[in-house]
Design a protein around this motif. Structure first.
Motif, PDB file in Angstrom:
ATOM      1  N   SER A   1      61.976  11.030  56.598  1.00 54.89           N
ATOM      2  CA  SER A   1      60.762  10.802  57.374  1.00 54.89           C
ATOM      3  C   SER A   1      60.576  11.964  58.332  1.00 54.89           C
ATOM      4  CB  SER A   1      60.850   9.493  58.149  1.00 54.89           C
ATOM      5  OG  SER A   1      61.954   9.531  59.052  1.00 54.89           O
ATOM      6  N   LEU A   2      59.353  12.188  58.749  1.00 55.34           N
ATOM      7  CA  LEU A   2      59.090  13.242  59.721  1.00 55.34           C
ATOM      8  C   LEU A   2      58.083  12.744  60.751  1.00 55.34           C
ATOM      9  CD1 LEU A   2      56.086  14.667  58.903  1.00 55.34           C
ATOM     10  CD2 LEU A   2      57.488  15.476  57.017  1.00 55.34           C
ATOM     11  N   PHE A   3      58.276  13.194  61.962  1.00 52.76           N
ATOM     12  CA  PHE A   3      57.391  12.828  63.061  1.00 52.76           C
ATOM     13  C   PHE A   3      57.469  13.931  64.107  1.00 52.76           C
ATOM     14  CE2 PHE A   3      56.561  10.985  67.236  1.00 52.76           C
ATOM     15  CZ  PHE A   3      55.341  10.371  67.010  1.00 52.76           C
ATOM     16  N   GLY A   4      56.338  14.309  64.633  1.00 57.02           N
ATOM     17  CA  GLY A   4      56.355  15.344  65.661  1.00 57.02           C
ATOM     18  C   GLY A   4      54.965  15.771  66.065  1.00 57.02           C
ATOM     19  N   GLY A   5      54.910  16.783  66.891  1.00 55.11           N
ATOM     20  CA  GLY A   5      53.636  17.288  67.375  1.00 55.11           C
ATOM     21  C   GLY A   5      53.612  18.799  67.378  1.00 55.11           C
ATOM     22  N   LEU A   6      52.433  19.355  67.367  1.00 54.58           N
ATOM     23  CA  LEU A   6      52.244  20.792  67.444  1.00 54.58           C
ATOM     24  C   LEU A   6      50.842  21.062  67.959  1.00 54.58           C
ATOM     25  CD1 LEU A   6      51.414  22.306  63.956  1.00 54.58           C
ATOM     26  CD2 LEU A   6      51.648  19.870  64.325  1.00 54.58           C
ATOM     27  N   GLY A   7      50.548  22.314  68.219  1.00 50.94           N
ATOM     28  CA  GLY A   7      49.232  22.651  68.734  1.00 50.94           C
ATOM     29  C   GLY A   7      48.978  24.139  68.676  1.00 50.94           C
ATOM     30  N   SER A   8      47.805  24.528  69.149  1.00 48.07           N
ATOM     31  CA  SER A   8      47.437  25.938  69.192  1.00 48.07           C
ATOM     32  C   SER A   8      46.508  26.173  70.370  1.00 48.07           C
ATOM     33  CB  SER A   8      46.757  26.366  67.890  1.00 48.07           C
ATOM     34  OG  SER A   8      45.544  25.658  67.699  1.00 48.07           O
ATOM     35  N   LEU A   9      46.521  27.411  70.858  1.00 48.81           N
ATOM     36  CA  LEU A   9      45.674  27.809  71.979  1.00 48.81           C
ATOM     37  C   LEU A   9      45.009  29.134  71.665  1.00 48.81           C
ATOM     38  CD1 LEU A   9      47.957  27.086  75.096  1.00 48.81           C
ATOM     39  CD2 LEU A   9      45.857  25.861  74.487  1.00 48.81           C
ATOM     40  N   ALA A  10      43.780  29.304  72.163  1.00 48.29           N
ATOM     41  CA  ALA A  10      43.076  30.573  72.006  1.00 48.29           C
ATOM     42  C   ALA A  10      42.256  30.833  73.256  1.00 48.29           C
ATOM     43  CB  ALA A  10      42.175  30.547  70.781  1.00 48.29           C
ATOM     44  N   PHE A  11      42.163  32.087  73.643  1.00 49.28           N
ATOM     45  CA  PHE A  11      41.305  32.493  74.755  1.00 49.28           C
ATOM     46  C   PHE A  11      40.324  33.521  74.211  1.00 49.28           C
ATOM     47  CE2 PHE A  11      40.025  34.973  78.440  1.00 49.28           C
ATOM     48  CZ  PHE A  11      39.688  33.961  79.342  1.00 49.28           C
ATOM     49  N   THR A  12      39.033  33.169  74.215  1.00 47.09           N
ATOM     50  CA  THR A  12      37.992  34.012  73.634  1.00 47.09           C
ATOM     51  C   THR A  12      37.166  34.650  74.745  1.00 47.09           C
ATOM     52  OG1 THR A  12      37.882  32.441  71.781  1.00 47.09           O
ATOM     53  CG2 THR A  12      36.120  34.073  71.954  1.00 47.09           C
ATOM     54  N   PHE A  13      36.878  35.940  74.590  1.00 46.41           N
ATOM     55  CA  PHE A  13      36.174  36.650  75.648  1.00 46.41           C
ATOM     56  C   PHE A  13      35.428  37.841  75.040  1.00 46.41           C
ATOM     57  CE2 PHE A  13      40.335  38.412  75.084  1.00 46.41           C
ATOM     58  CZ  PHE A  13      40.205  39.781  75.269  1.00 46.41           C
ATOM     59  N   GLY A  14      34.770  38.622  75.883  1.00 47.89           N
ATOM     60  CA  GLY A  14      34.084  39.831  75.442  1.00 47.89           C
ATOM     61  C   GLY A  14      32.643  39.581  75.063  1.00 47.89           C
ATOM     62  N   GLU A  15      31.913  40.670  74.902  1.00 47.15           N
ATOM     63  CA  GLU A  15      30.507  40.593  74.526  1.00 47.15           C
ATOM     64  C   GLU A  15      30.364  39.980  73.134  1.00 47.15           C
ATOM     65  OE1 GLU A  15      26.623  43.552  73.924  1.00 47.15           O
ATOM     66  OE2 GLU A  15      28.544  44.337  74.669  1.00 47.15           O
ATOM     67  N   GLY A  16      29.538  38.949  73.035  1.00 45.44           N
ATOM     68  CA  GLY A  16      29.364  38.265  71.761  1.00 45.44           C
ATOM     69  C   GLY A  16      30.570  37.455  71.341  1.00 45.44           C
ATOM     70  N   LEU A  17      31.460  37.150  72.295  1.00 47.55           N
ATOM     71  CA  LEU A  17      32.697  36.406  72.010  1.00 47.55           C
ATOM     72  C   LEU A  17      33.452  37.045  70.849  1.00 47.55           C
ATOM     73  CD1 LEU A  17      31.339  32.742  72.345  1.00 47.55           C
ATOM     74  CD2 LEU A  17      32.438  34.169  74.083  1.00 47.55           C
ATOM     75  N   SER A  18      33.641  38.352  70.951  1.00 41.78           N
ATOM     76  CA  SER A  18      34.208  39.126  69.843  1.00 41.78           C
ATOM     77  C   SER A  18      35.693  39.412  69.973  1.00 41.78           C
ATOM     78  CB  SER A  18      33.466  40.461  69.721  1.00 41.78           C
ATOM     79  OG  SER A  18      33.612  41.224  70.922  1.00 41.78           O
ATOM     80  N   LYS A  19      36.326  38.935  71.052  1.00 41.89           N
ATOM     81  CA  LYS A  19      37.753  39.201  71.267  1.00 41.89           C
ATOM     82  C   LYS A  19      38.469  37.889  71.523  1.00 41.89           C
ATOM     83  CE  LYS A  19      36.906  43.787  73.281  1.00 41.89           C
ATOM     84  NZ  LYS A  19      35.449  43.778  72.999  1.00 41.89           N
ATOM     85  N   GLN A  20      39.712  37.812  71.052  1.00 40.87           N
ATOM     86  CA  GLN A  20      40.451  36.554  71.190  1.00 40.87           C
ATOM     87  C   GLN A  20      41.960  36.796  71.175  1.00 40.87           C
ATOM     88  OE1 GLN A  20      40.696  33.425  67.897  1.00 40.87           O
ATOM     89  NE2 GLN A  20      39.141  32.517  69.245  1.00 40.87           N
ATOM     90  N   VAL A  21      42.645  36.146  72.107  1.00 39.40           N
ATOM     91  CA  VAL A  21      44.104  36.086  72.110  1.00 39.40           C
ATOM     92  C   VAL A  21      44.487  34.681  71.654  1.00 39.40           C
ATOM     93  CG1 VAL A  21      46.187  36.251  73.499  1.00 39.40           C
ATOM     94  CG2 VAL A  21      44.261  37.765  73.981  1.00 39.40           C
ATOM     95  N   PHE A  22      45.451  34.565  70.747  1.00 38.52           N
ATOM     96  CA  PHE A  22      45.770  33.248  70.193  1.00 38.52           C
ATOM     97  C   PHE A  22      47.268  33.058  70.013  1.00 38.52           C
ATOM     98  CE2 PHE A  22      45.115  36.142  66.653  1.00 38.52           C
ATOM     99  CZ  PHE A  22      46.159  35.853  65.790  1.00 38.52           C
TER     100      PHE A  22
END
Length: 329
Positions: free
Chosen positions: A67-88
């Motif tokens: 059996s398996l049980f757990g959690g996970l996730g992801s984060l992103a920070f979007t910025f710049g003109e036209g939302l063209s840059k992102q750190v993830f």
């Protein structure tokens, strides 16, 4: 953790419809998932089951179900003109939806040409427990760790087209390499079983829309495993086909794969050069706005992978089924 890779592979986080930029809004965004499920495998190389391999050596392993049980996730920070840059940081929805494990930390930018360039570091892609000597029979085998670092370059929507290229380079190291130590092999034969080394991966894909929210993505995959031991070094060539459908709250991604893997030299334990045929399928499904709550979604994944090898010891299959809930913010 032995089941960490299964938890990641079981999270059915589906790709979204593309935005004009890298996100529909600037600033911080992300998601958190909780999942549960089962995984079953008969691989002789899996450390999740019994440490004892029964005689004869050249035979398939016993089936083990966990059996398996757990959690996970992801984060992103979007910025710049036209939302063209992102750190993830986190796991790519596109990767997980086709059954690929990839925990990444990186930077993504959309160029004026329409190309989305992603550069990332994958610190735990290869980290897992393995047998120090997989070829011991009727006696308990000891575990060691396989670890490594990987670096990835992705080009999505090249030149504004529907063509994408995924490239990666990984270094892998076995902490305590004892493969064949108890088999009476010569030093040279034992060295040919060394699993540490470098891996080069490439995948060329083309997304073809068949209608509104409906399409297919055929891909060609080439992988070269430049292991320290010649009997462990290999080249893989294969194809994948992904079908996707987004209709209202329902999102479905179905992927099939077929890979042929050929090894460079004779395996000193089994006296022949190994050759594997690997195929599998993954079905990922998402139902959004669960209970009428917009950021909440139900997710599930079911899949199997089968490896047919000319050496029975390496023949195996794996089944996985999971379900869970995702909250996006």
């Amino acid at each position: 953790m032995k089941v960490a890779k299964h938890l990641l592979a079981g999270a059915a986080l589906l790709p979204l419809v593309a935005h004009a930029g890298l996100s529909d809004r600037g600033g911080l965004s992300g998601e958190v998932s909780v999942i549960a499920g089962v995984i079953s495998t008969n691989s002789n190389l899996s450390t999740s089951g019994s440490a004892v391999k029964d005689s004869p050596l050249n035979s398939e392993g016993k089936r083990e179900t966990d059996s398996l049980f757990g959690g996970l996730g992801s984060l992103a920070f979007t910025f710049g003109e036209g939302l063209s840059k992102q750190v993830f940081v986190g796991t790519s929805r596109e990767d997980i939806a086709v059954g690929t494990l990839a925990l990444e930390l990186g930077y993504r930018q959309q160029l004026e040409s329409g190309t989305k360039v992603s550069v990332s570091y994958l610190p735990t892609l290869l980290a897992q427990d393995v047998w120090a000597d997989p070829f011991i029979v009727d006696t308990s085998r000891s575990e060691t760790e396989k670890s490594g670092d990987a670096f990835r370059l992705k080009l999505d929507g090249i030149g504004g087209s529907l063509l994408s290229l995924d490239l990666a380079y990984a270094q892998m190291d076995i902490d305590t390499e004892l493969s064949g130590a108890g088999m009476g092999l010569t030093t040279g034969q034992q060295q040919s079983l060394a699993r540490s080394g470098d891996t080069f991966y490439s995948k060329l894909s083309y997304r073809q829309f068949l209608g509104r929210g409906l399409g297919v993505t055929p891909s060609v995959v080439y992988l070269k495993n430049d292991a320290d031991g010649d009997a462990m070094a290999s080249q893989t060539l294969g194809g994948e086909l992904t079908y996707f459908s987004f209709a209202g709250r329902n999102k479905i991604v179905l992927t099939g794969k077929y890979h042929q893997r050929d090894y460079d030299a004779v395996h000193p334990v089994f006296g022949q050069t190994r050759s594997d045929t690997e195929y599998g399928a993954f079905l990922a499904y998402e139902y959004s706005q669960l209970f009428g709550i917009k950021p909440l979604a139900f997710i599930t994944l079911a899949g199997f992978t089968n490896i047919d090898s000319n050496i029975d010891f390496y023949t195996s299959n794996q089944y996985i089924a999971s379900l869970g809930v995702t909250y996006r913010f």
